[in-house]
Design a protein around this motif. Structure first.
Motif, PDB file in Angstrom:
ATOM      1  N   TRP A 146       0.974  -1.332   0.114  1.00 38.71           N
ATOM      2  CA  TRP A 146       0.112  -0.024   0.149  1.00 38.71           C
ATOM      3  C   TRP A 146       0.956   1.215   0.081  1.00 38.71           C
ATOM      4  N   TYR A 147       0.542   2.197  -1.016  1.00 35.17           N
ATOM      5  CA  TYR A 147       1.094   3.263  -0.982  1.00 35.17           C
ATOM      6  C   TYR A 147       0.065   4.458  -0.982  1.00 35.17           C
ATOM      7  N   ARG A 148       0.899   5.633  -0.392  1.00 35.84           N
ATOM      8  CA  ARG A 148       0.072   6.850  -0.118  1.00 35.84           C
ATOM      9  C   ARG A 148       0.737   7.997  -1.355  1.00 35.84           C
ATOM     10  N   GLN A 149      -0.224   8.672  -2.037  1.00 35.93           N
ATOM     11  CA  GLN A 149       0.290   9.368  -3.092  1.00 35.93           C
ATOM     12  C   GLN A 149      -0.236  11.036  -2.779  1.00 35.93           C
ATOM     13  N   ASP A 150       0.610  11.921  -2.454  1.00 35.58           N
ATOM     14  CA  ASP A 150       0.206  13.449  -1.981  1.00 35.58           C
ATOM     15  C   ASP A 150       0.952  14.388  -3.203  1.00 35.58           C
ATOM     16  N   PRO A 151       0.218  15.324  -3.586  1.00 35.34           N
ATOM     17  CA  PRO A 151       0.959  16.128  -4.602  1.00 35.34           C
ATOM     18  C   PRO A 151       2.218  16.558  -4.089  1.00 35.34           C
ATOM     19  N   GLY A 152       3.272  16.275  -5.123  1.00 32.90           N
ATOM     20  CA  GLY A 152       4.498  16.687  -5.230  1.00 32.90           C
ATOM     21  C   GLY A 152       5.639  15.903  -3.901  1.00 32.90           C
ATOM     22  N   GLN A 153       4.923  14.649  -3.515  1.00 34.10           N
ATOM     23  CA  GLN A 153       5.616  14.002  -2.569  1.00 34.10           C
ATOM     24  C   GLN A 153       5.720  12.590  -3.056  1.00 34.10           C
ATOM     25  N   GLY A 154       5.328  12.136  -4.365  1.00 31.09           N
ATOM     26  CA  GLY A 154       5.636  10.926  -4.687  1.00 31.09           C
ATOM     27  C   GLY A 154       4.874   9.690  -4.127  1.00 31.09           C
ATOM     28  N   LEU A 155       5.150   8.654  -4.102  1.00 26.21           N
ATOM     29  CA  LEU A 155       4.493   7.771  -3.556  1.00 26.21           C
ATOM     30  C   LEU A 155       5.377   7.060  -2.200  1.00 26.21           C
ATOM     31  N   ARG A 156       4.489   7.066  -1.103  1.00 23.40           N
ATOM     32  CA  ARG A 156       5.114   6.621   0.073  1.00 23.40           C
ATOM     33  C   ARG A 156       4.538   5.504   0.702  1.00 23.40           C
ATOM     34  N   LEU A 157       5.633   4.443   1.055  1.00 25.71           N
ATOM     35  CA  LEU A 157       5.187   3.030   1.480  1.00 25.71           C
ATOM     36  C   LEU A 157       4.257   3.188   2.852  1.00 25.71           C
ATOM     37  N   ILE A 158       3.132   2.519   2.852  1.00 25.73           N
ATOM     38  CA  ILE A 158       2.368   2.557   4.261  1.00 25.73           C
ATOM     39  C   ILE A 158       2.556   1.109   4.707  1.00 25.73           C
ATOM     40  N   TYR A 159       2.316  -0.118   4.210  1.00 24.06           N
ATOM     41  CA  TYR A 159       2.435  -1.183   4.568  1.00 24.06           C
ATOM     42  C   TYR A 159       2.727  -2.162   3.480  1.00 24.06           C
ATOM     43  N   TYR A 160       3.361  -3.444   3.936  1.00 27.41           N
ATOM     44  CA  TYR A 160       3.699  -4.288   2.743  1.00 27.41           C
ATOM     45  C   TYR A 160       3.656  -5.692   3.289  1.00 27.41           C
ATOM     46  N   SER A 161       3.341  -6.632   2.616  1.00 29.51           N
ATOM     47  CA  SER A 161       3.097  -7.920   3.067  1.00 29.51           C
ATOM     48  C   SER A 161       3.706  -9.044   2.128  1.00 29.51           C
ATOM     49  N   GLN A 162       4.555  -9.770   2.473  1.00 33.99           N
ATOM     50  CA  GLN A 162       5.295 -10.679   1.581  1.00 33.99           C
ATOM     51  C   GLN A 162       4.788 -12.070   1.418  1.00 33.99           C
ATOM     52  N   ILE A 163       3.960 -12.258   2.384  1.00 34.21           N
ATOM     53  CA  ILE A 163       3.144 -13.719   2.361  1.00 34.21           C
ATOM     54  C   ILE A 163       1.937 -13.656   3.182  1.00 34.21           C
ATOM     55  N   VAL A 164       1.036 -14.617   3.037  1.00 34.24           N
ATOM     56  CA  VAL A 164      -0.038 -14.433   4.027  1.00 34.24           C
ATOM     57  C   VAL A 164       0.129 -14.410   5.578  1.00 34.24           C
ATOM     58  N   ASN A 165      -0.638 -13.893   6.104  1.00 33.08           N
ATOM     59  CA  ASN A 165      -0.559 -13.698   7.724  1.00 33.08           C
ATOM     60  C   ASN A 165       0.725 -13.200   8.053  1.00 33.08           C
ATOM     61  N   ASP A 166       1.342 -12.399   7.274  1.00 35.69           N
ATOM     62  CA  ASP A 166       2.464 -11.576   7.568  1.00 35.69           C
ATOM     63  C   ASP A 166       2.498 -10.197   7.044  1.00 35.69           C
TER      64      ASP A 166
END
Lengths: 114, 117
Positions: B34-54
């Motif tokens: 999940w990324y958040r995008q705001d004007p002039g700030q590009g994409l910033r990473l919120i959370y990530y998951s490599q496998i199920v339940n993690d």
């Protein structure tokens, strides 16, 4: 962590001219550098990528160059067309596996005028 | 067709309300982001998951929560603790090494625009 700077933030070129967008990165361990194109209201799409063992890569009108020593890489678009108008993002990461994380630049809004 | 589906496309929320953004992929990718995008700030990473339940926190996880109960689904909840939630939210997935796609490539959904009234 990695920090990616991208310039310019906006770029206007006439149709048929070339466009160049530049990025610098801070982490010397980074070895994968993709470029994404984002059209209005849509998610970004990969247009070209380069790994650190290659200095240049070309795909039709698009090319990317990488200077590992200076830690910068650039996107070159030749013979620009109106459909090239979009926001372009550079990114950097170490590795390409699921554990690696991309750090994005702040984006360049390219406007191709007739 | 394979791809990533985000819903809703537009969402309005009153202050103090939690909202959940849906992300579903049928690409059989293990990793989701999940990324958040705001004007002039590009994409910033919120959370990530490599496998199920993690899952792991990204750079701006405060005020957000996620779950990964199924490989195909990675919903994001924007809680009332998120101080400035108005933004464009992008979900993405990545294939494993050895797949036909470029192994580092992120596949993005079309995004969800959240506006706090």
């Amino acid at each position: 962590g990695e920090n990616v700077e991208q310039h310019p933030s906006t770029l206007s070129v006439q149709e048929g001219d070339s466009a160049v967008i530049k990025c610098t990165y801070s982490d010397s361990a980074s070895n994968y550098f993709p470029w994404y194109k984002q059209e209005l209201g849509k998610g970004p799409q990969l247009i070209i990528d380069i790994r650190s063992n290659v200095g240049e890569k070309k795909d039709q009108r698009i090319a990317v160059t990488l200077n590992k020593t200076a830690k910068h890489f650039s996107l070159h678009i030749t013979e620009t067309q109106p459909e090239d108008s979009a926001v372009y993002f550079c990114a950097a990461s170490w590795g390409t596996g699921t554990a690696s994380k991309l750090t994005f630049g702040t984006g360049t809004r390219l406007q191709v005028t007739l | 067709d394979g791809g990533i589906t985000q819903s809703p496309k537009y969402l309005f929320r009153k202050e103090g309300q939690n909202v959940t953004l849906s992300c579903e992929q049928n690409l059989n990718h293990d990793a989701m982001y999940w990324y958040r995008q705001d004007p002039g700030q590009g994409l910033r990473l919120i959370y990530y998951s490599q496998i199920v339940n993690d899952f792991q926190k990204g750079d701006i996880a405060e005020g957000y929560s996620v779950s990964r109960e199924k490989k195909e689904s990675f919903p994001l909840t924007v809680t009332s603790a998120q101080k400035n939630p108005t933004a464009f939210y992008l979900c993405a997935s990545k294939p494993d090494r050895g797949r036909r796609e470029s192994p580092g490539e992120l596949f993005f959904g079309e995004g969800s625009r959240l506006t706090v009234l």
